[in-house]
Scaffold this motif. Structure first.
Motif, PDB file in Angstrom:
ATOM      1  N   ILE A 141      27.757  50.927  69.358  1.00 11.04           N
ATOM      2  CA  ILE A 141      28.160  51.951  68.394  1.00 11.04           C
ATOM      3  C   ILE A 141      27.051  52.984  68.225  1.00 11.04           C
ATOM      4  CG2 ILE A 141      28.650  52.334  65.934  1.00 11.04           C
ATOM      5  CD1 ILE A 141      30.330  49.720  66.062  1.00 11.04           C
ATOM      6  N   PHE A 142      25.795  52.536  68.140  1.00 12.17           N
ATOM      7  CA  PHE A 142      24.660  53.464  68.079  1.00 12.17           C
ATOM      8  C   PHE A 142      24.742  54.448  69.248  1.00 12.17           C
ATOM      9  CE2 PHE A 142      20.888  51.203  65.723  1.00 12.17           C
ATOM     10  CZ  PHE A 142      21.528  51.381  64.510  1.00 12.17           C
ATOM     11  N   GLY A 143      24.956  53.923  70.439  1.00  7.25           N
ATOM     12  CA  GLY A 143      25.021  54.766  71.630  1.00  7.25           C
ATOM     13  C   GLY A 143      26.145  55.780  71.556  1.00  7.25           C
ATOM     14  N   LYS A 144      27.311  55.360  71.097  1.00  6.48           N
ATOM     15  CA  LYS A 144      28.451  56.271  70.992  1.00  6.48           C
ATOM     16  C   LYS A 144      28.199  57.349  69.945  1.00  6.48           C
ATOM     17  CE  LYS A 144      31.948  52.946  72.487  1.00  6.48           C
ATOM     18  NZ  LYS A 144      33.161  52.208  72.106  1.00  6.48           N
ATOM     19  N   LEU A 145      27.619  56.966  68.816  1.00  2.00           N
ATOM     20  CA  LEU A 145      27.336  57.937  67.765  1.00  2.00           C
ATOM     21  C   LEU A 145      26.258  58.921  68.202  1.00  2.00           C
ATOM     22  CD1 LEU A 145      27.438  55.563  64.653  1.00  2.00           C
ATOM     23  CD2 LEU A 145      29.168  57.263  65.312  1.00  2.00           C
ATOM     24  N   LYS A 146      25.276  58.441  68.961  1.00  2.00           N
ATOM     25  CA  LYS A 146      24.230  59.321  69.490  1.00  2.00           C
ATOM     26  C   LYS A 146      24.828  60.304  70.492  1.00  2.00           C
ATOM     27  CE  LYS A 146      19.812  59.433  71.844  1.00  2.00           C
ATOM     28  NZ  LYS A 146      18.758  58.709  72.524  1.00  2.00           N
ATOM     29  N   THR A 147      25.643  59.790  71.397  1.00  2.00           N
ATOM     30  CA  THR A 147      26.284  60.641  72.403  1.00  2.00           C
ATOM     31  C   THR A 147      27.144  61.719  71.750  1.00  2.00           C
ATOM     32  OG1 THR A 147      26.281  58.860  74.035  1.00  2.00           O
ATOM     33  CG2 THR A 147      27.887  60.634  74.370  1.00  2.00           C
ATOM     34  N   ALA A 148      27.786  61.373  70.652  1.00  2.00           N
ATOM     35  CA  ALA A 148      28.644  62.327  69.943  1.00  2.00           C
ATOM     36  C   ALA A 148      27.847  63.309  69.082  1.00  2.00           C
ATOM     37  CB  ALA A 148      29.642  61.574  69.065  1.00  2.00           C
ATOM     38  N   GLY A 149      26.522  63.156  69.051  1.00  2.00           N
ATOM     39  CA  GLY A 149      25.689  64.056  68.270  1.00  2.00           C
ATOM     40  C   GLY A 149      25.707  63.770  66.778  1.00  2.00           C
ATOM     41  N   LEU A 150      26.024  62.525  66.408  1.00  2.00           N
ATOM     42  CA  LEU A 150      26.079  62.162  64.994  1.00  2.00           C
ATOM     43  C   LEU A 150      24.840  61.404  64.531  1.00  2.00           C
ATOM     44  CD1 LEU A 150      29.827  61.088  64.742  1.00  2.00           C
ATOM     45  CD2 LEU A 150      28.806  63.338  64.290  1.00  2.00           C
ATOM     46  N   LEU A 151      24.108  60.793  65.469  1.00  2.00           N
ATOM     47  CA  LEU A 151      22.887  60.051  65.138  1.00  2.00           C
ATOM     48  C   LEU A 151      21.731  60.548  65.979  1.00  2.00           C
ATOM     49  CD1 LEU A 151      23.628  56.201  64.902  1.00  2.00           C
ATOM     50  CD2 LEU A 151      23.264  57.817  63.040  1.00  2.00           C
ATOM     51  N   GLN A 152      20.535  60.472  65.384  1.00  2.00           N
ATOM     52  CA  GLN A 152      19.289  60.702  66.115  1.00  2.00           C
ATOM     53  C   GLN A 152      18.542  59.379  66.102  1.00  2.00           C
ATOM     54  OE1 GLN A 152      17.275  63.746  63.925  1.00  2.00           O
ATOM     55  NE2 GLN A 152      18.129  65.389  65.173  1.00  2.00           N
ATOM     56  N   ILE A 153      18.243  58.885  67.275  1.00  2.00           N
ATOM     57  CA  ILE A 153      17.520  57.629  67.387  1.00  2.00           C
ATOM     58  C   ILE A 153      16.186  57.946  68.042  1.00  2.00           C
ATOM     59  CG2 ILE A 153      17.536  55.296  68.345  1.00  2.00           C
ATOM     60  CD1 ILE A 153      20.661  55.565  68.412  1.00  2.00           C
ATOM     61  N   SER A 154      15.105  57.762  67.279  1.00  2.00           N
ATOM     62  CA  SER A 154      13.787  58.100  67.807  1.00  2.00           C
ATOM     63  C   SER A 154      13.073  56.846  68.287  1.00  2.00           C
ATOM     64  CB  SER A 154      12.952  58.809  66.740  1.00  2.00           C
ATOM     65  OG  SER A 154      12.734  57.947  65.646  1.00  2.00           O
ATOM     66  N   THR A 155      12.345  57.023  69.352  1.00  2.00           N
ATOM     67  CA  THR A 155      11.500  55.936  69.824  1.00  2.00           C
ATOM     68  C   THR A 155      10.191  56.012  69.051  1.00  2.00           C
ATOM     69  OG1 THR A 155      10.721  57.348  71.609  1.00  2.00           O
ATOM     70  CG2 THR A 155      12.538  55.879  72.127  1.00  2.00           C
ATOM     71  N   GLY A 156       9.377  55.032  69.188  1.00  5.48           N
ATOM     72  CA  GLY A 156       8.127  55.017  68.427  1.00  5.48           C
ATOM     73  C   GLY A 156       8.352  54.314  67.107  1.00  5.48           C
ATOM     74  N   ARG A 157       8.488  55.111  66.038  1.00  5.80           N
ATOM     75  CA  ARG A 157       8.734  54.526  64.719  1.00  5.80           C
ATOM     76  C   ARG A 157      10.096  53.835  64.655  1.00  5.80           C
ATOM     77  NH1 ARG A 157       8.449  58.323  60.049  1.00  5.80           N
ATOM     78  NH2 ARG A 157       8.788  56.404  58.906  1.00  5.80           N
ATOM     79  N   GLY A 158      11.013  54.269  65.501  1.00  5.43           N
ATOM     80  CA  GLY A 158      12.326  53.633  65.554  1.00  5.43           C
ATOM     81  C   GLY A 158      13.224  53.976  64.383  1.00  5.43           C
ATOM     82  N   ILE A 159      13.000  55.127  63.766  1.00  7.31           N
ATOM     83  CA  ILE A 159      13.831  55.534  62.645  1.00  7.31           C
ATOM     84  C   ILE A 159      15.109  56.172  63.196  1.00  7.31           C
ATOM     85  CG2 ILE A 159      14.003  57.015  60.601  1.00  7.31           C
ATOM     86  CD1 ILE A 159      12.004  54.754  60.254  1.00  7.31           C
ATOM     87  N   THR A 160      16.217  55.710  62.700  1.00 10.06           N
ATOM     88  CA  THR A 160      17.513  56.260  63.071  1.00 10.06           C
ATOM     89  C   THR A 160      18.009  57.103  61.903  1.00 10.06           C
ATOM     90  OG1 THR A 160      17.970  54.331  64.442  1.00 10.06           O
ATOM     91  CG2 THR A 160      19.848  55.673  63.798  1.00 10.06           C
ATOM     92  N   LYS A 161      18.403  58.342  62.195  1.00  9.98           N
ATOM     93  CA  LYS A 161      18.855  59.265  61.161  1.00  9.98           C
ATOM     94  C   LYS A 161      20.171  59.895  61.580  1.00  9.98           C
ATOM     95  CE  LYS A 161      15.306  62.033  61.451  1.00  9.98           C
ATOM     96  NZ  LYS A 161      14.266  63.048  61.225  1.00  9.98           N
ATOM     97  N   LEU A 162      20.875  60.417  60.583  1.00 13.54           N
ATOM     98  CA  LEU A 162      22.049  61.219  60.895  1.00 13.54           C
ATOM     99  C   LEU A 162      21.577  62.491  61.581  1.00 13.54           C
ATOM    100  CD1 LEU A 162      24.195  61.027  57.627  1.00 13.54           C
ATOM    101  CD2 LEU A 162      24.244  59.518  59.613  1.00 13.54           C
TER     102      LEU A 162
END
Length: 141
Positions: free
Chosen positions: A44-65
């Motif tokens: 689901i994370f992957g689908k939401l990211k692909t759709a431009g609804l989530l930002q998933i950052s590496t490093g700190r690992g904070i996921t944001k809208l």
């Protein structure tokens, strides 16, 4: 009619992300809250990211809208995780007999009603933003 749980799990996930903006939300943590398998959460994370609804950052690992909560509606989330194939909610049984008095025109008579129901679903989900859900959650917690 039975639908899979990806849509509701995605909404639950996004709510958790909104109320925990500075916290690293792992698939395991979200799994505990939603009851869904961590593998499904990652999908689901992957689908939401692909759709431009989530930002998933590496490093700190904070996921944001990826957008403000008032800019994301439930139809956006639905199409991100389920695809824009709402017409597949109602599938016709295969091998309808063209010889049958009902079967020969079954799709023709049922399709307008199914299409109307699907338009209503899209309209209703499009009218509700994540911001609205956040306010409703805040009012009952």
């Amino acid at each position: 009619m039975k639908m899979n749980t990806q849509f509701t799990v995605a909404i639950h996930t996004m709510m958790l992300i909104m109320i925990n903006p500075d916290r690293k939300m792992t698939s395991e943590m979200i799994s505990e809250s939603t009851g869904a398998n961590p593998v499904l959460i990652r999908q689901i994370f992957g689908k939401l990211k692909t759709a431009g609804l989530l930002q998933i950052s590496t490093g700190r690992g904070i996921t944001k809208l990826a957008k403000a909560p008032d800019e994301i509606n439930l139809w956006d989330v639905y199409t991100a995780v389920e695809g824009d194939h709402a017409d597949e909610l109602f599938t016709f049984h295969q091998n309808i007999s063209k010889e049958c008095r009902v079967g020969c025109s079954f799709k023709e008579i049922l399709n307008p009603h199914v299409d109307k129901a699907l338009r209503a679903m899209k309209d209703e989900l499009s009218a509700v933003s994540l911001e609205q859900l956040l306010r409703e959650w805040g009012a009952i917690k």
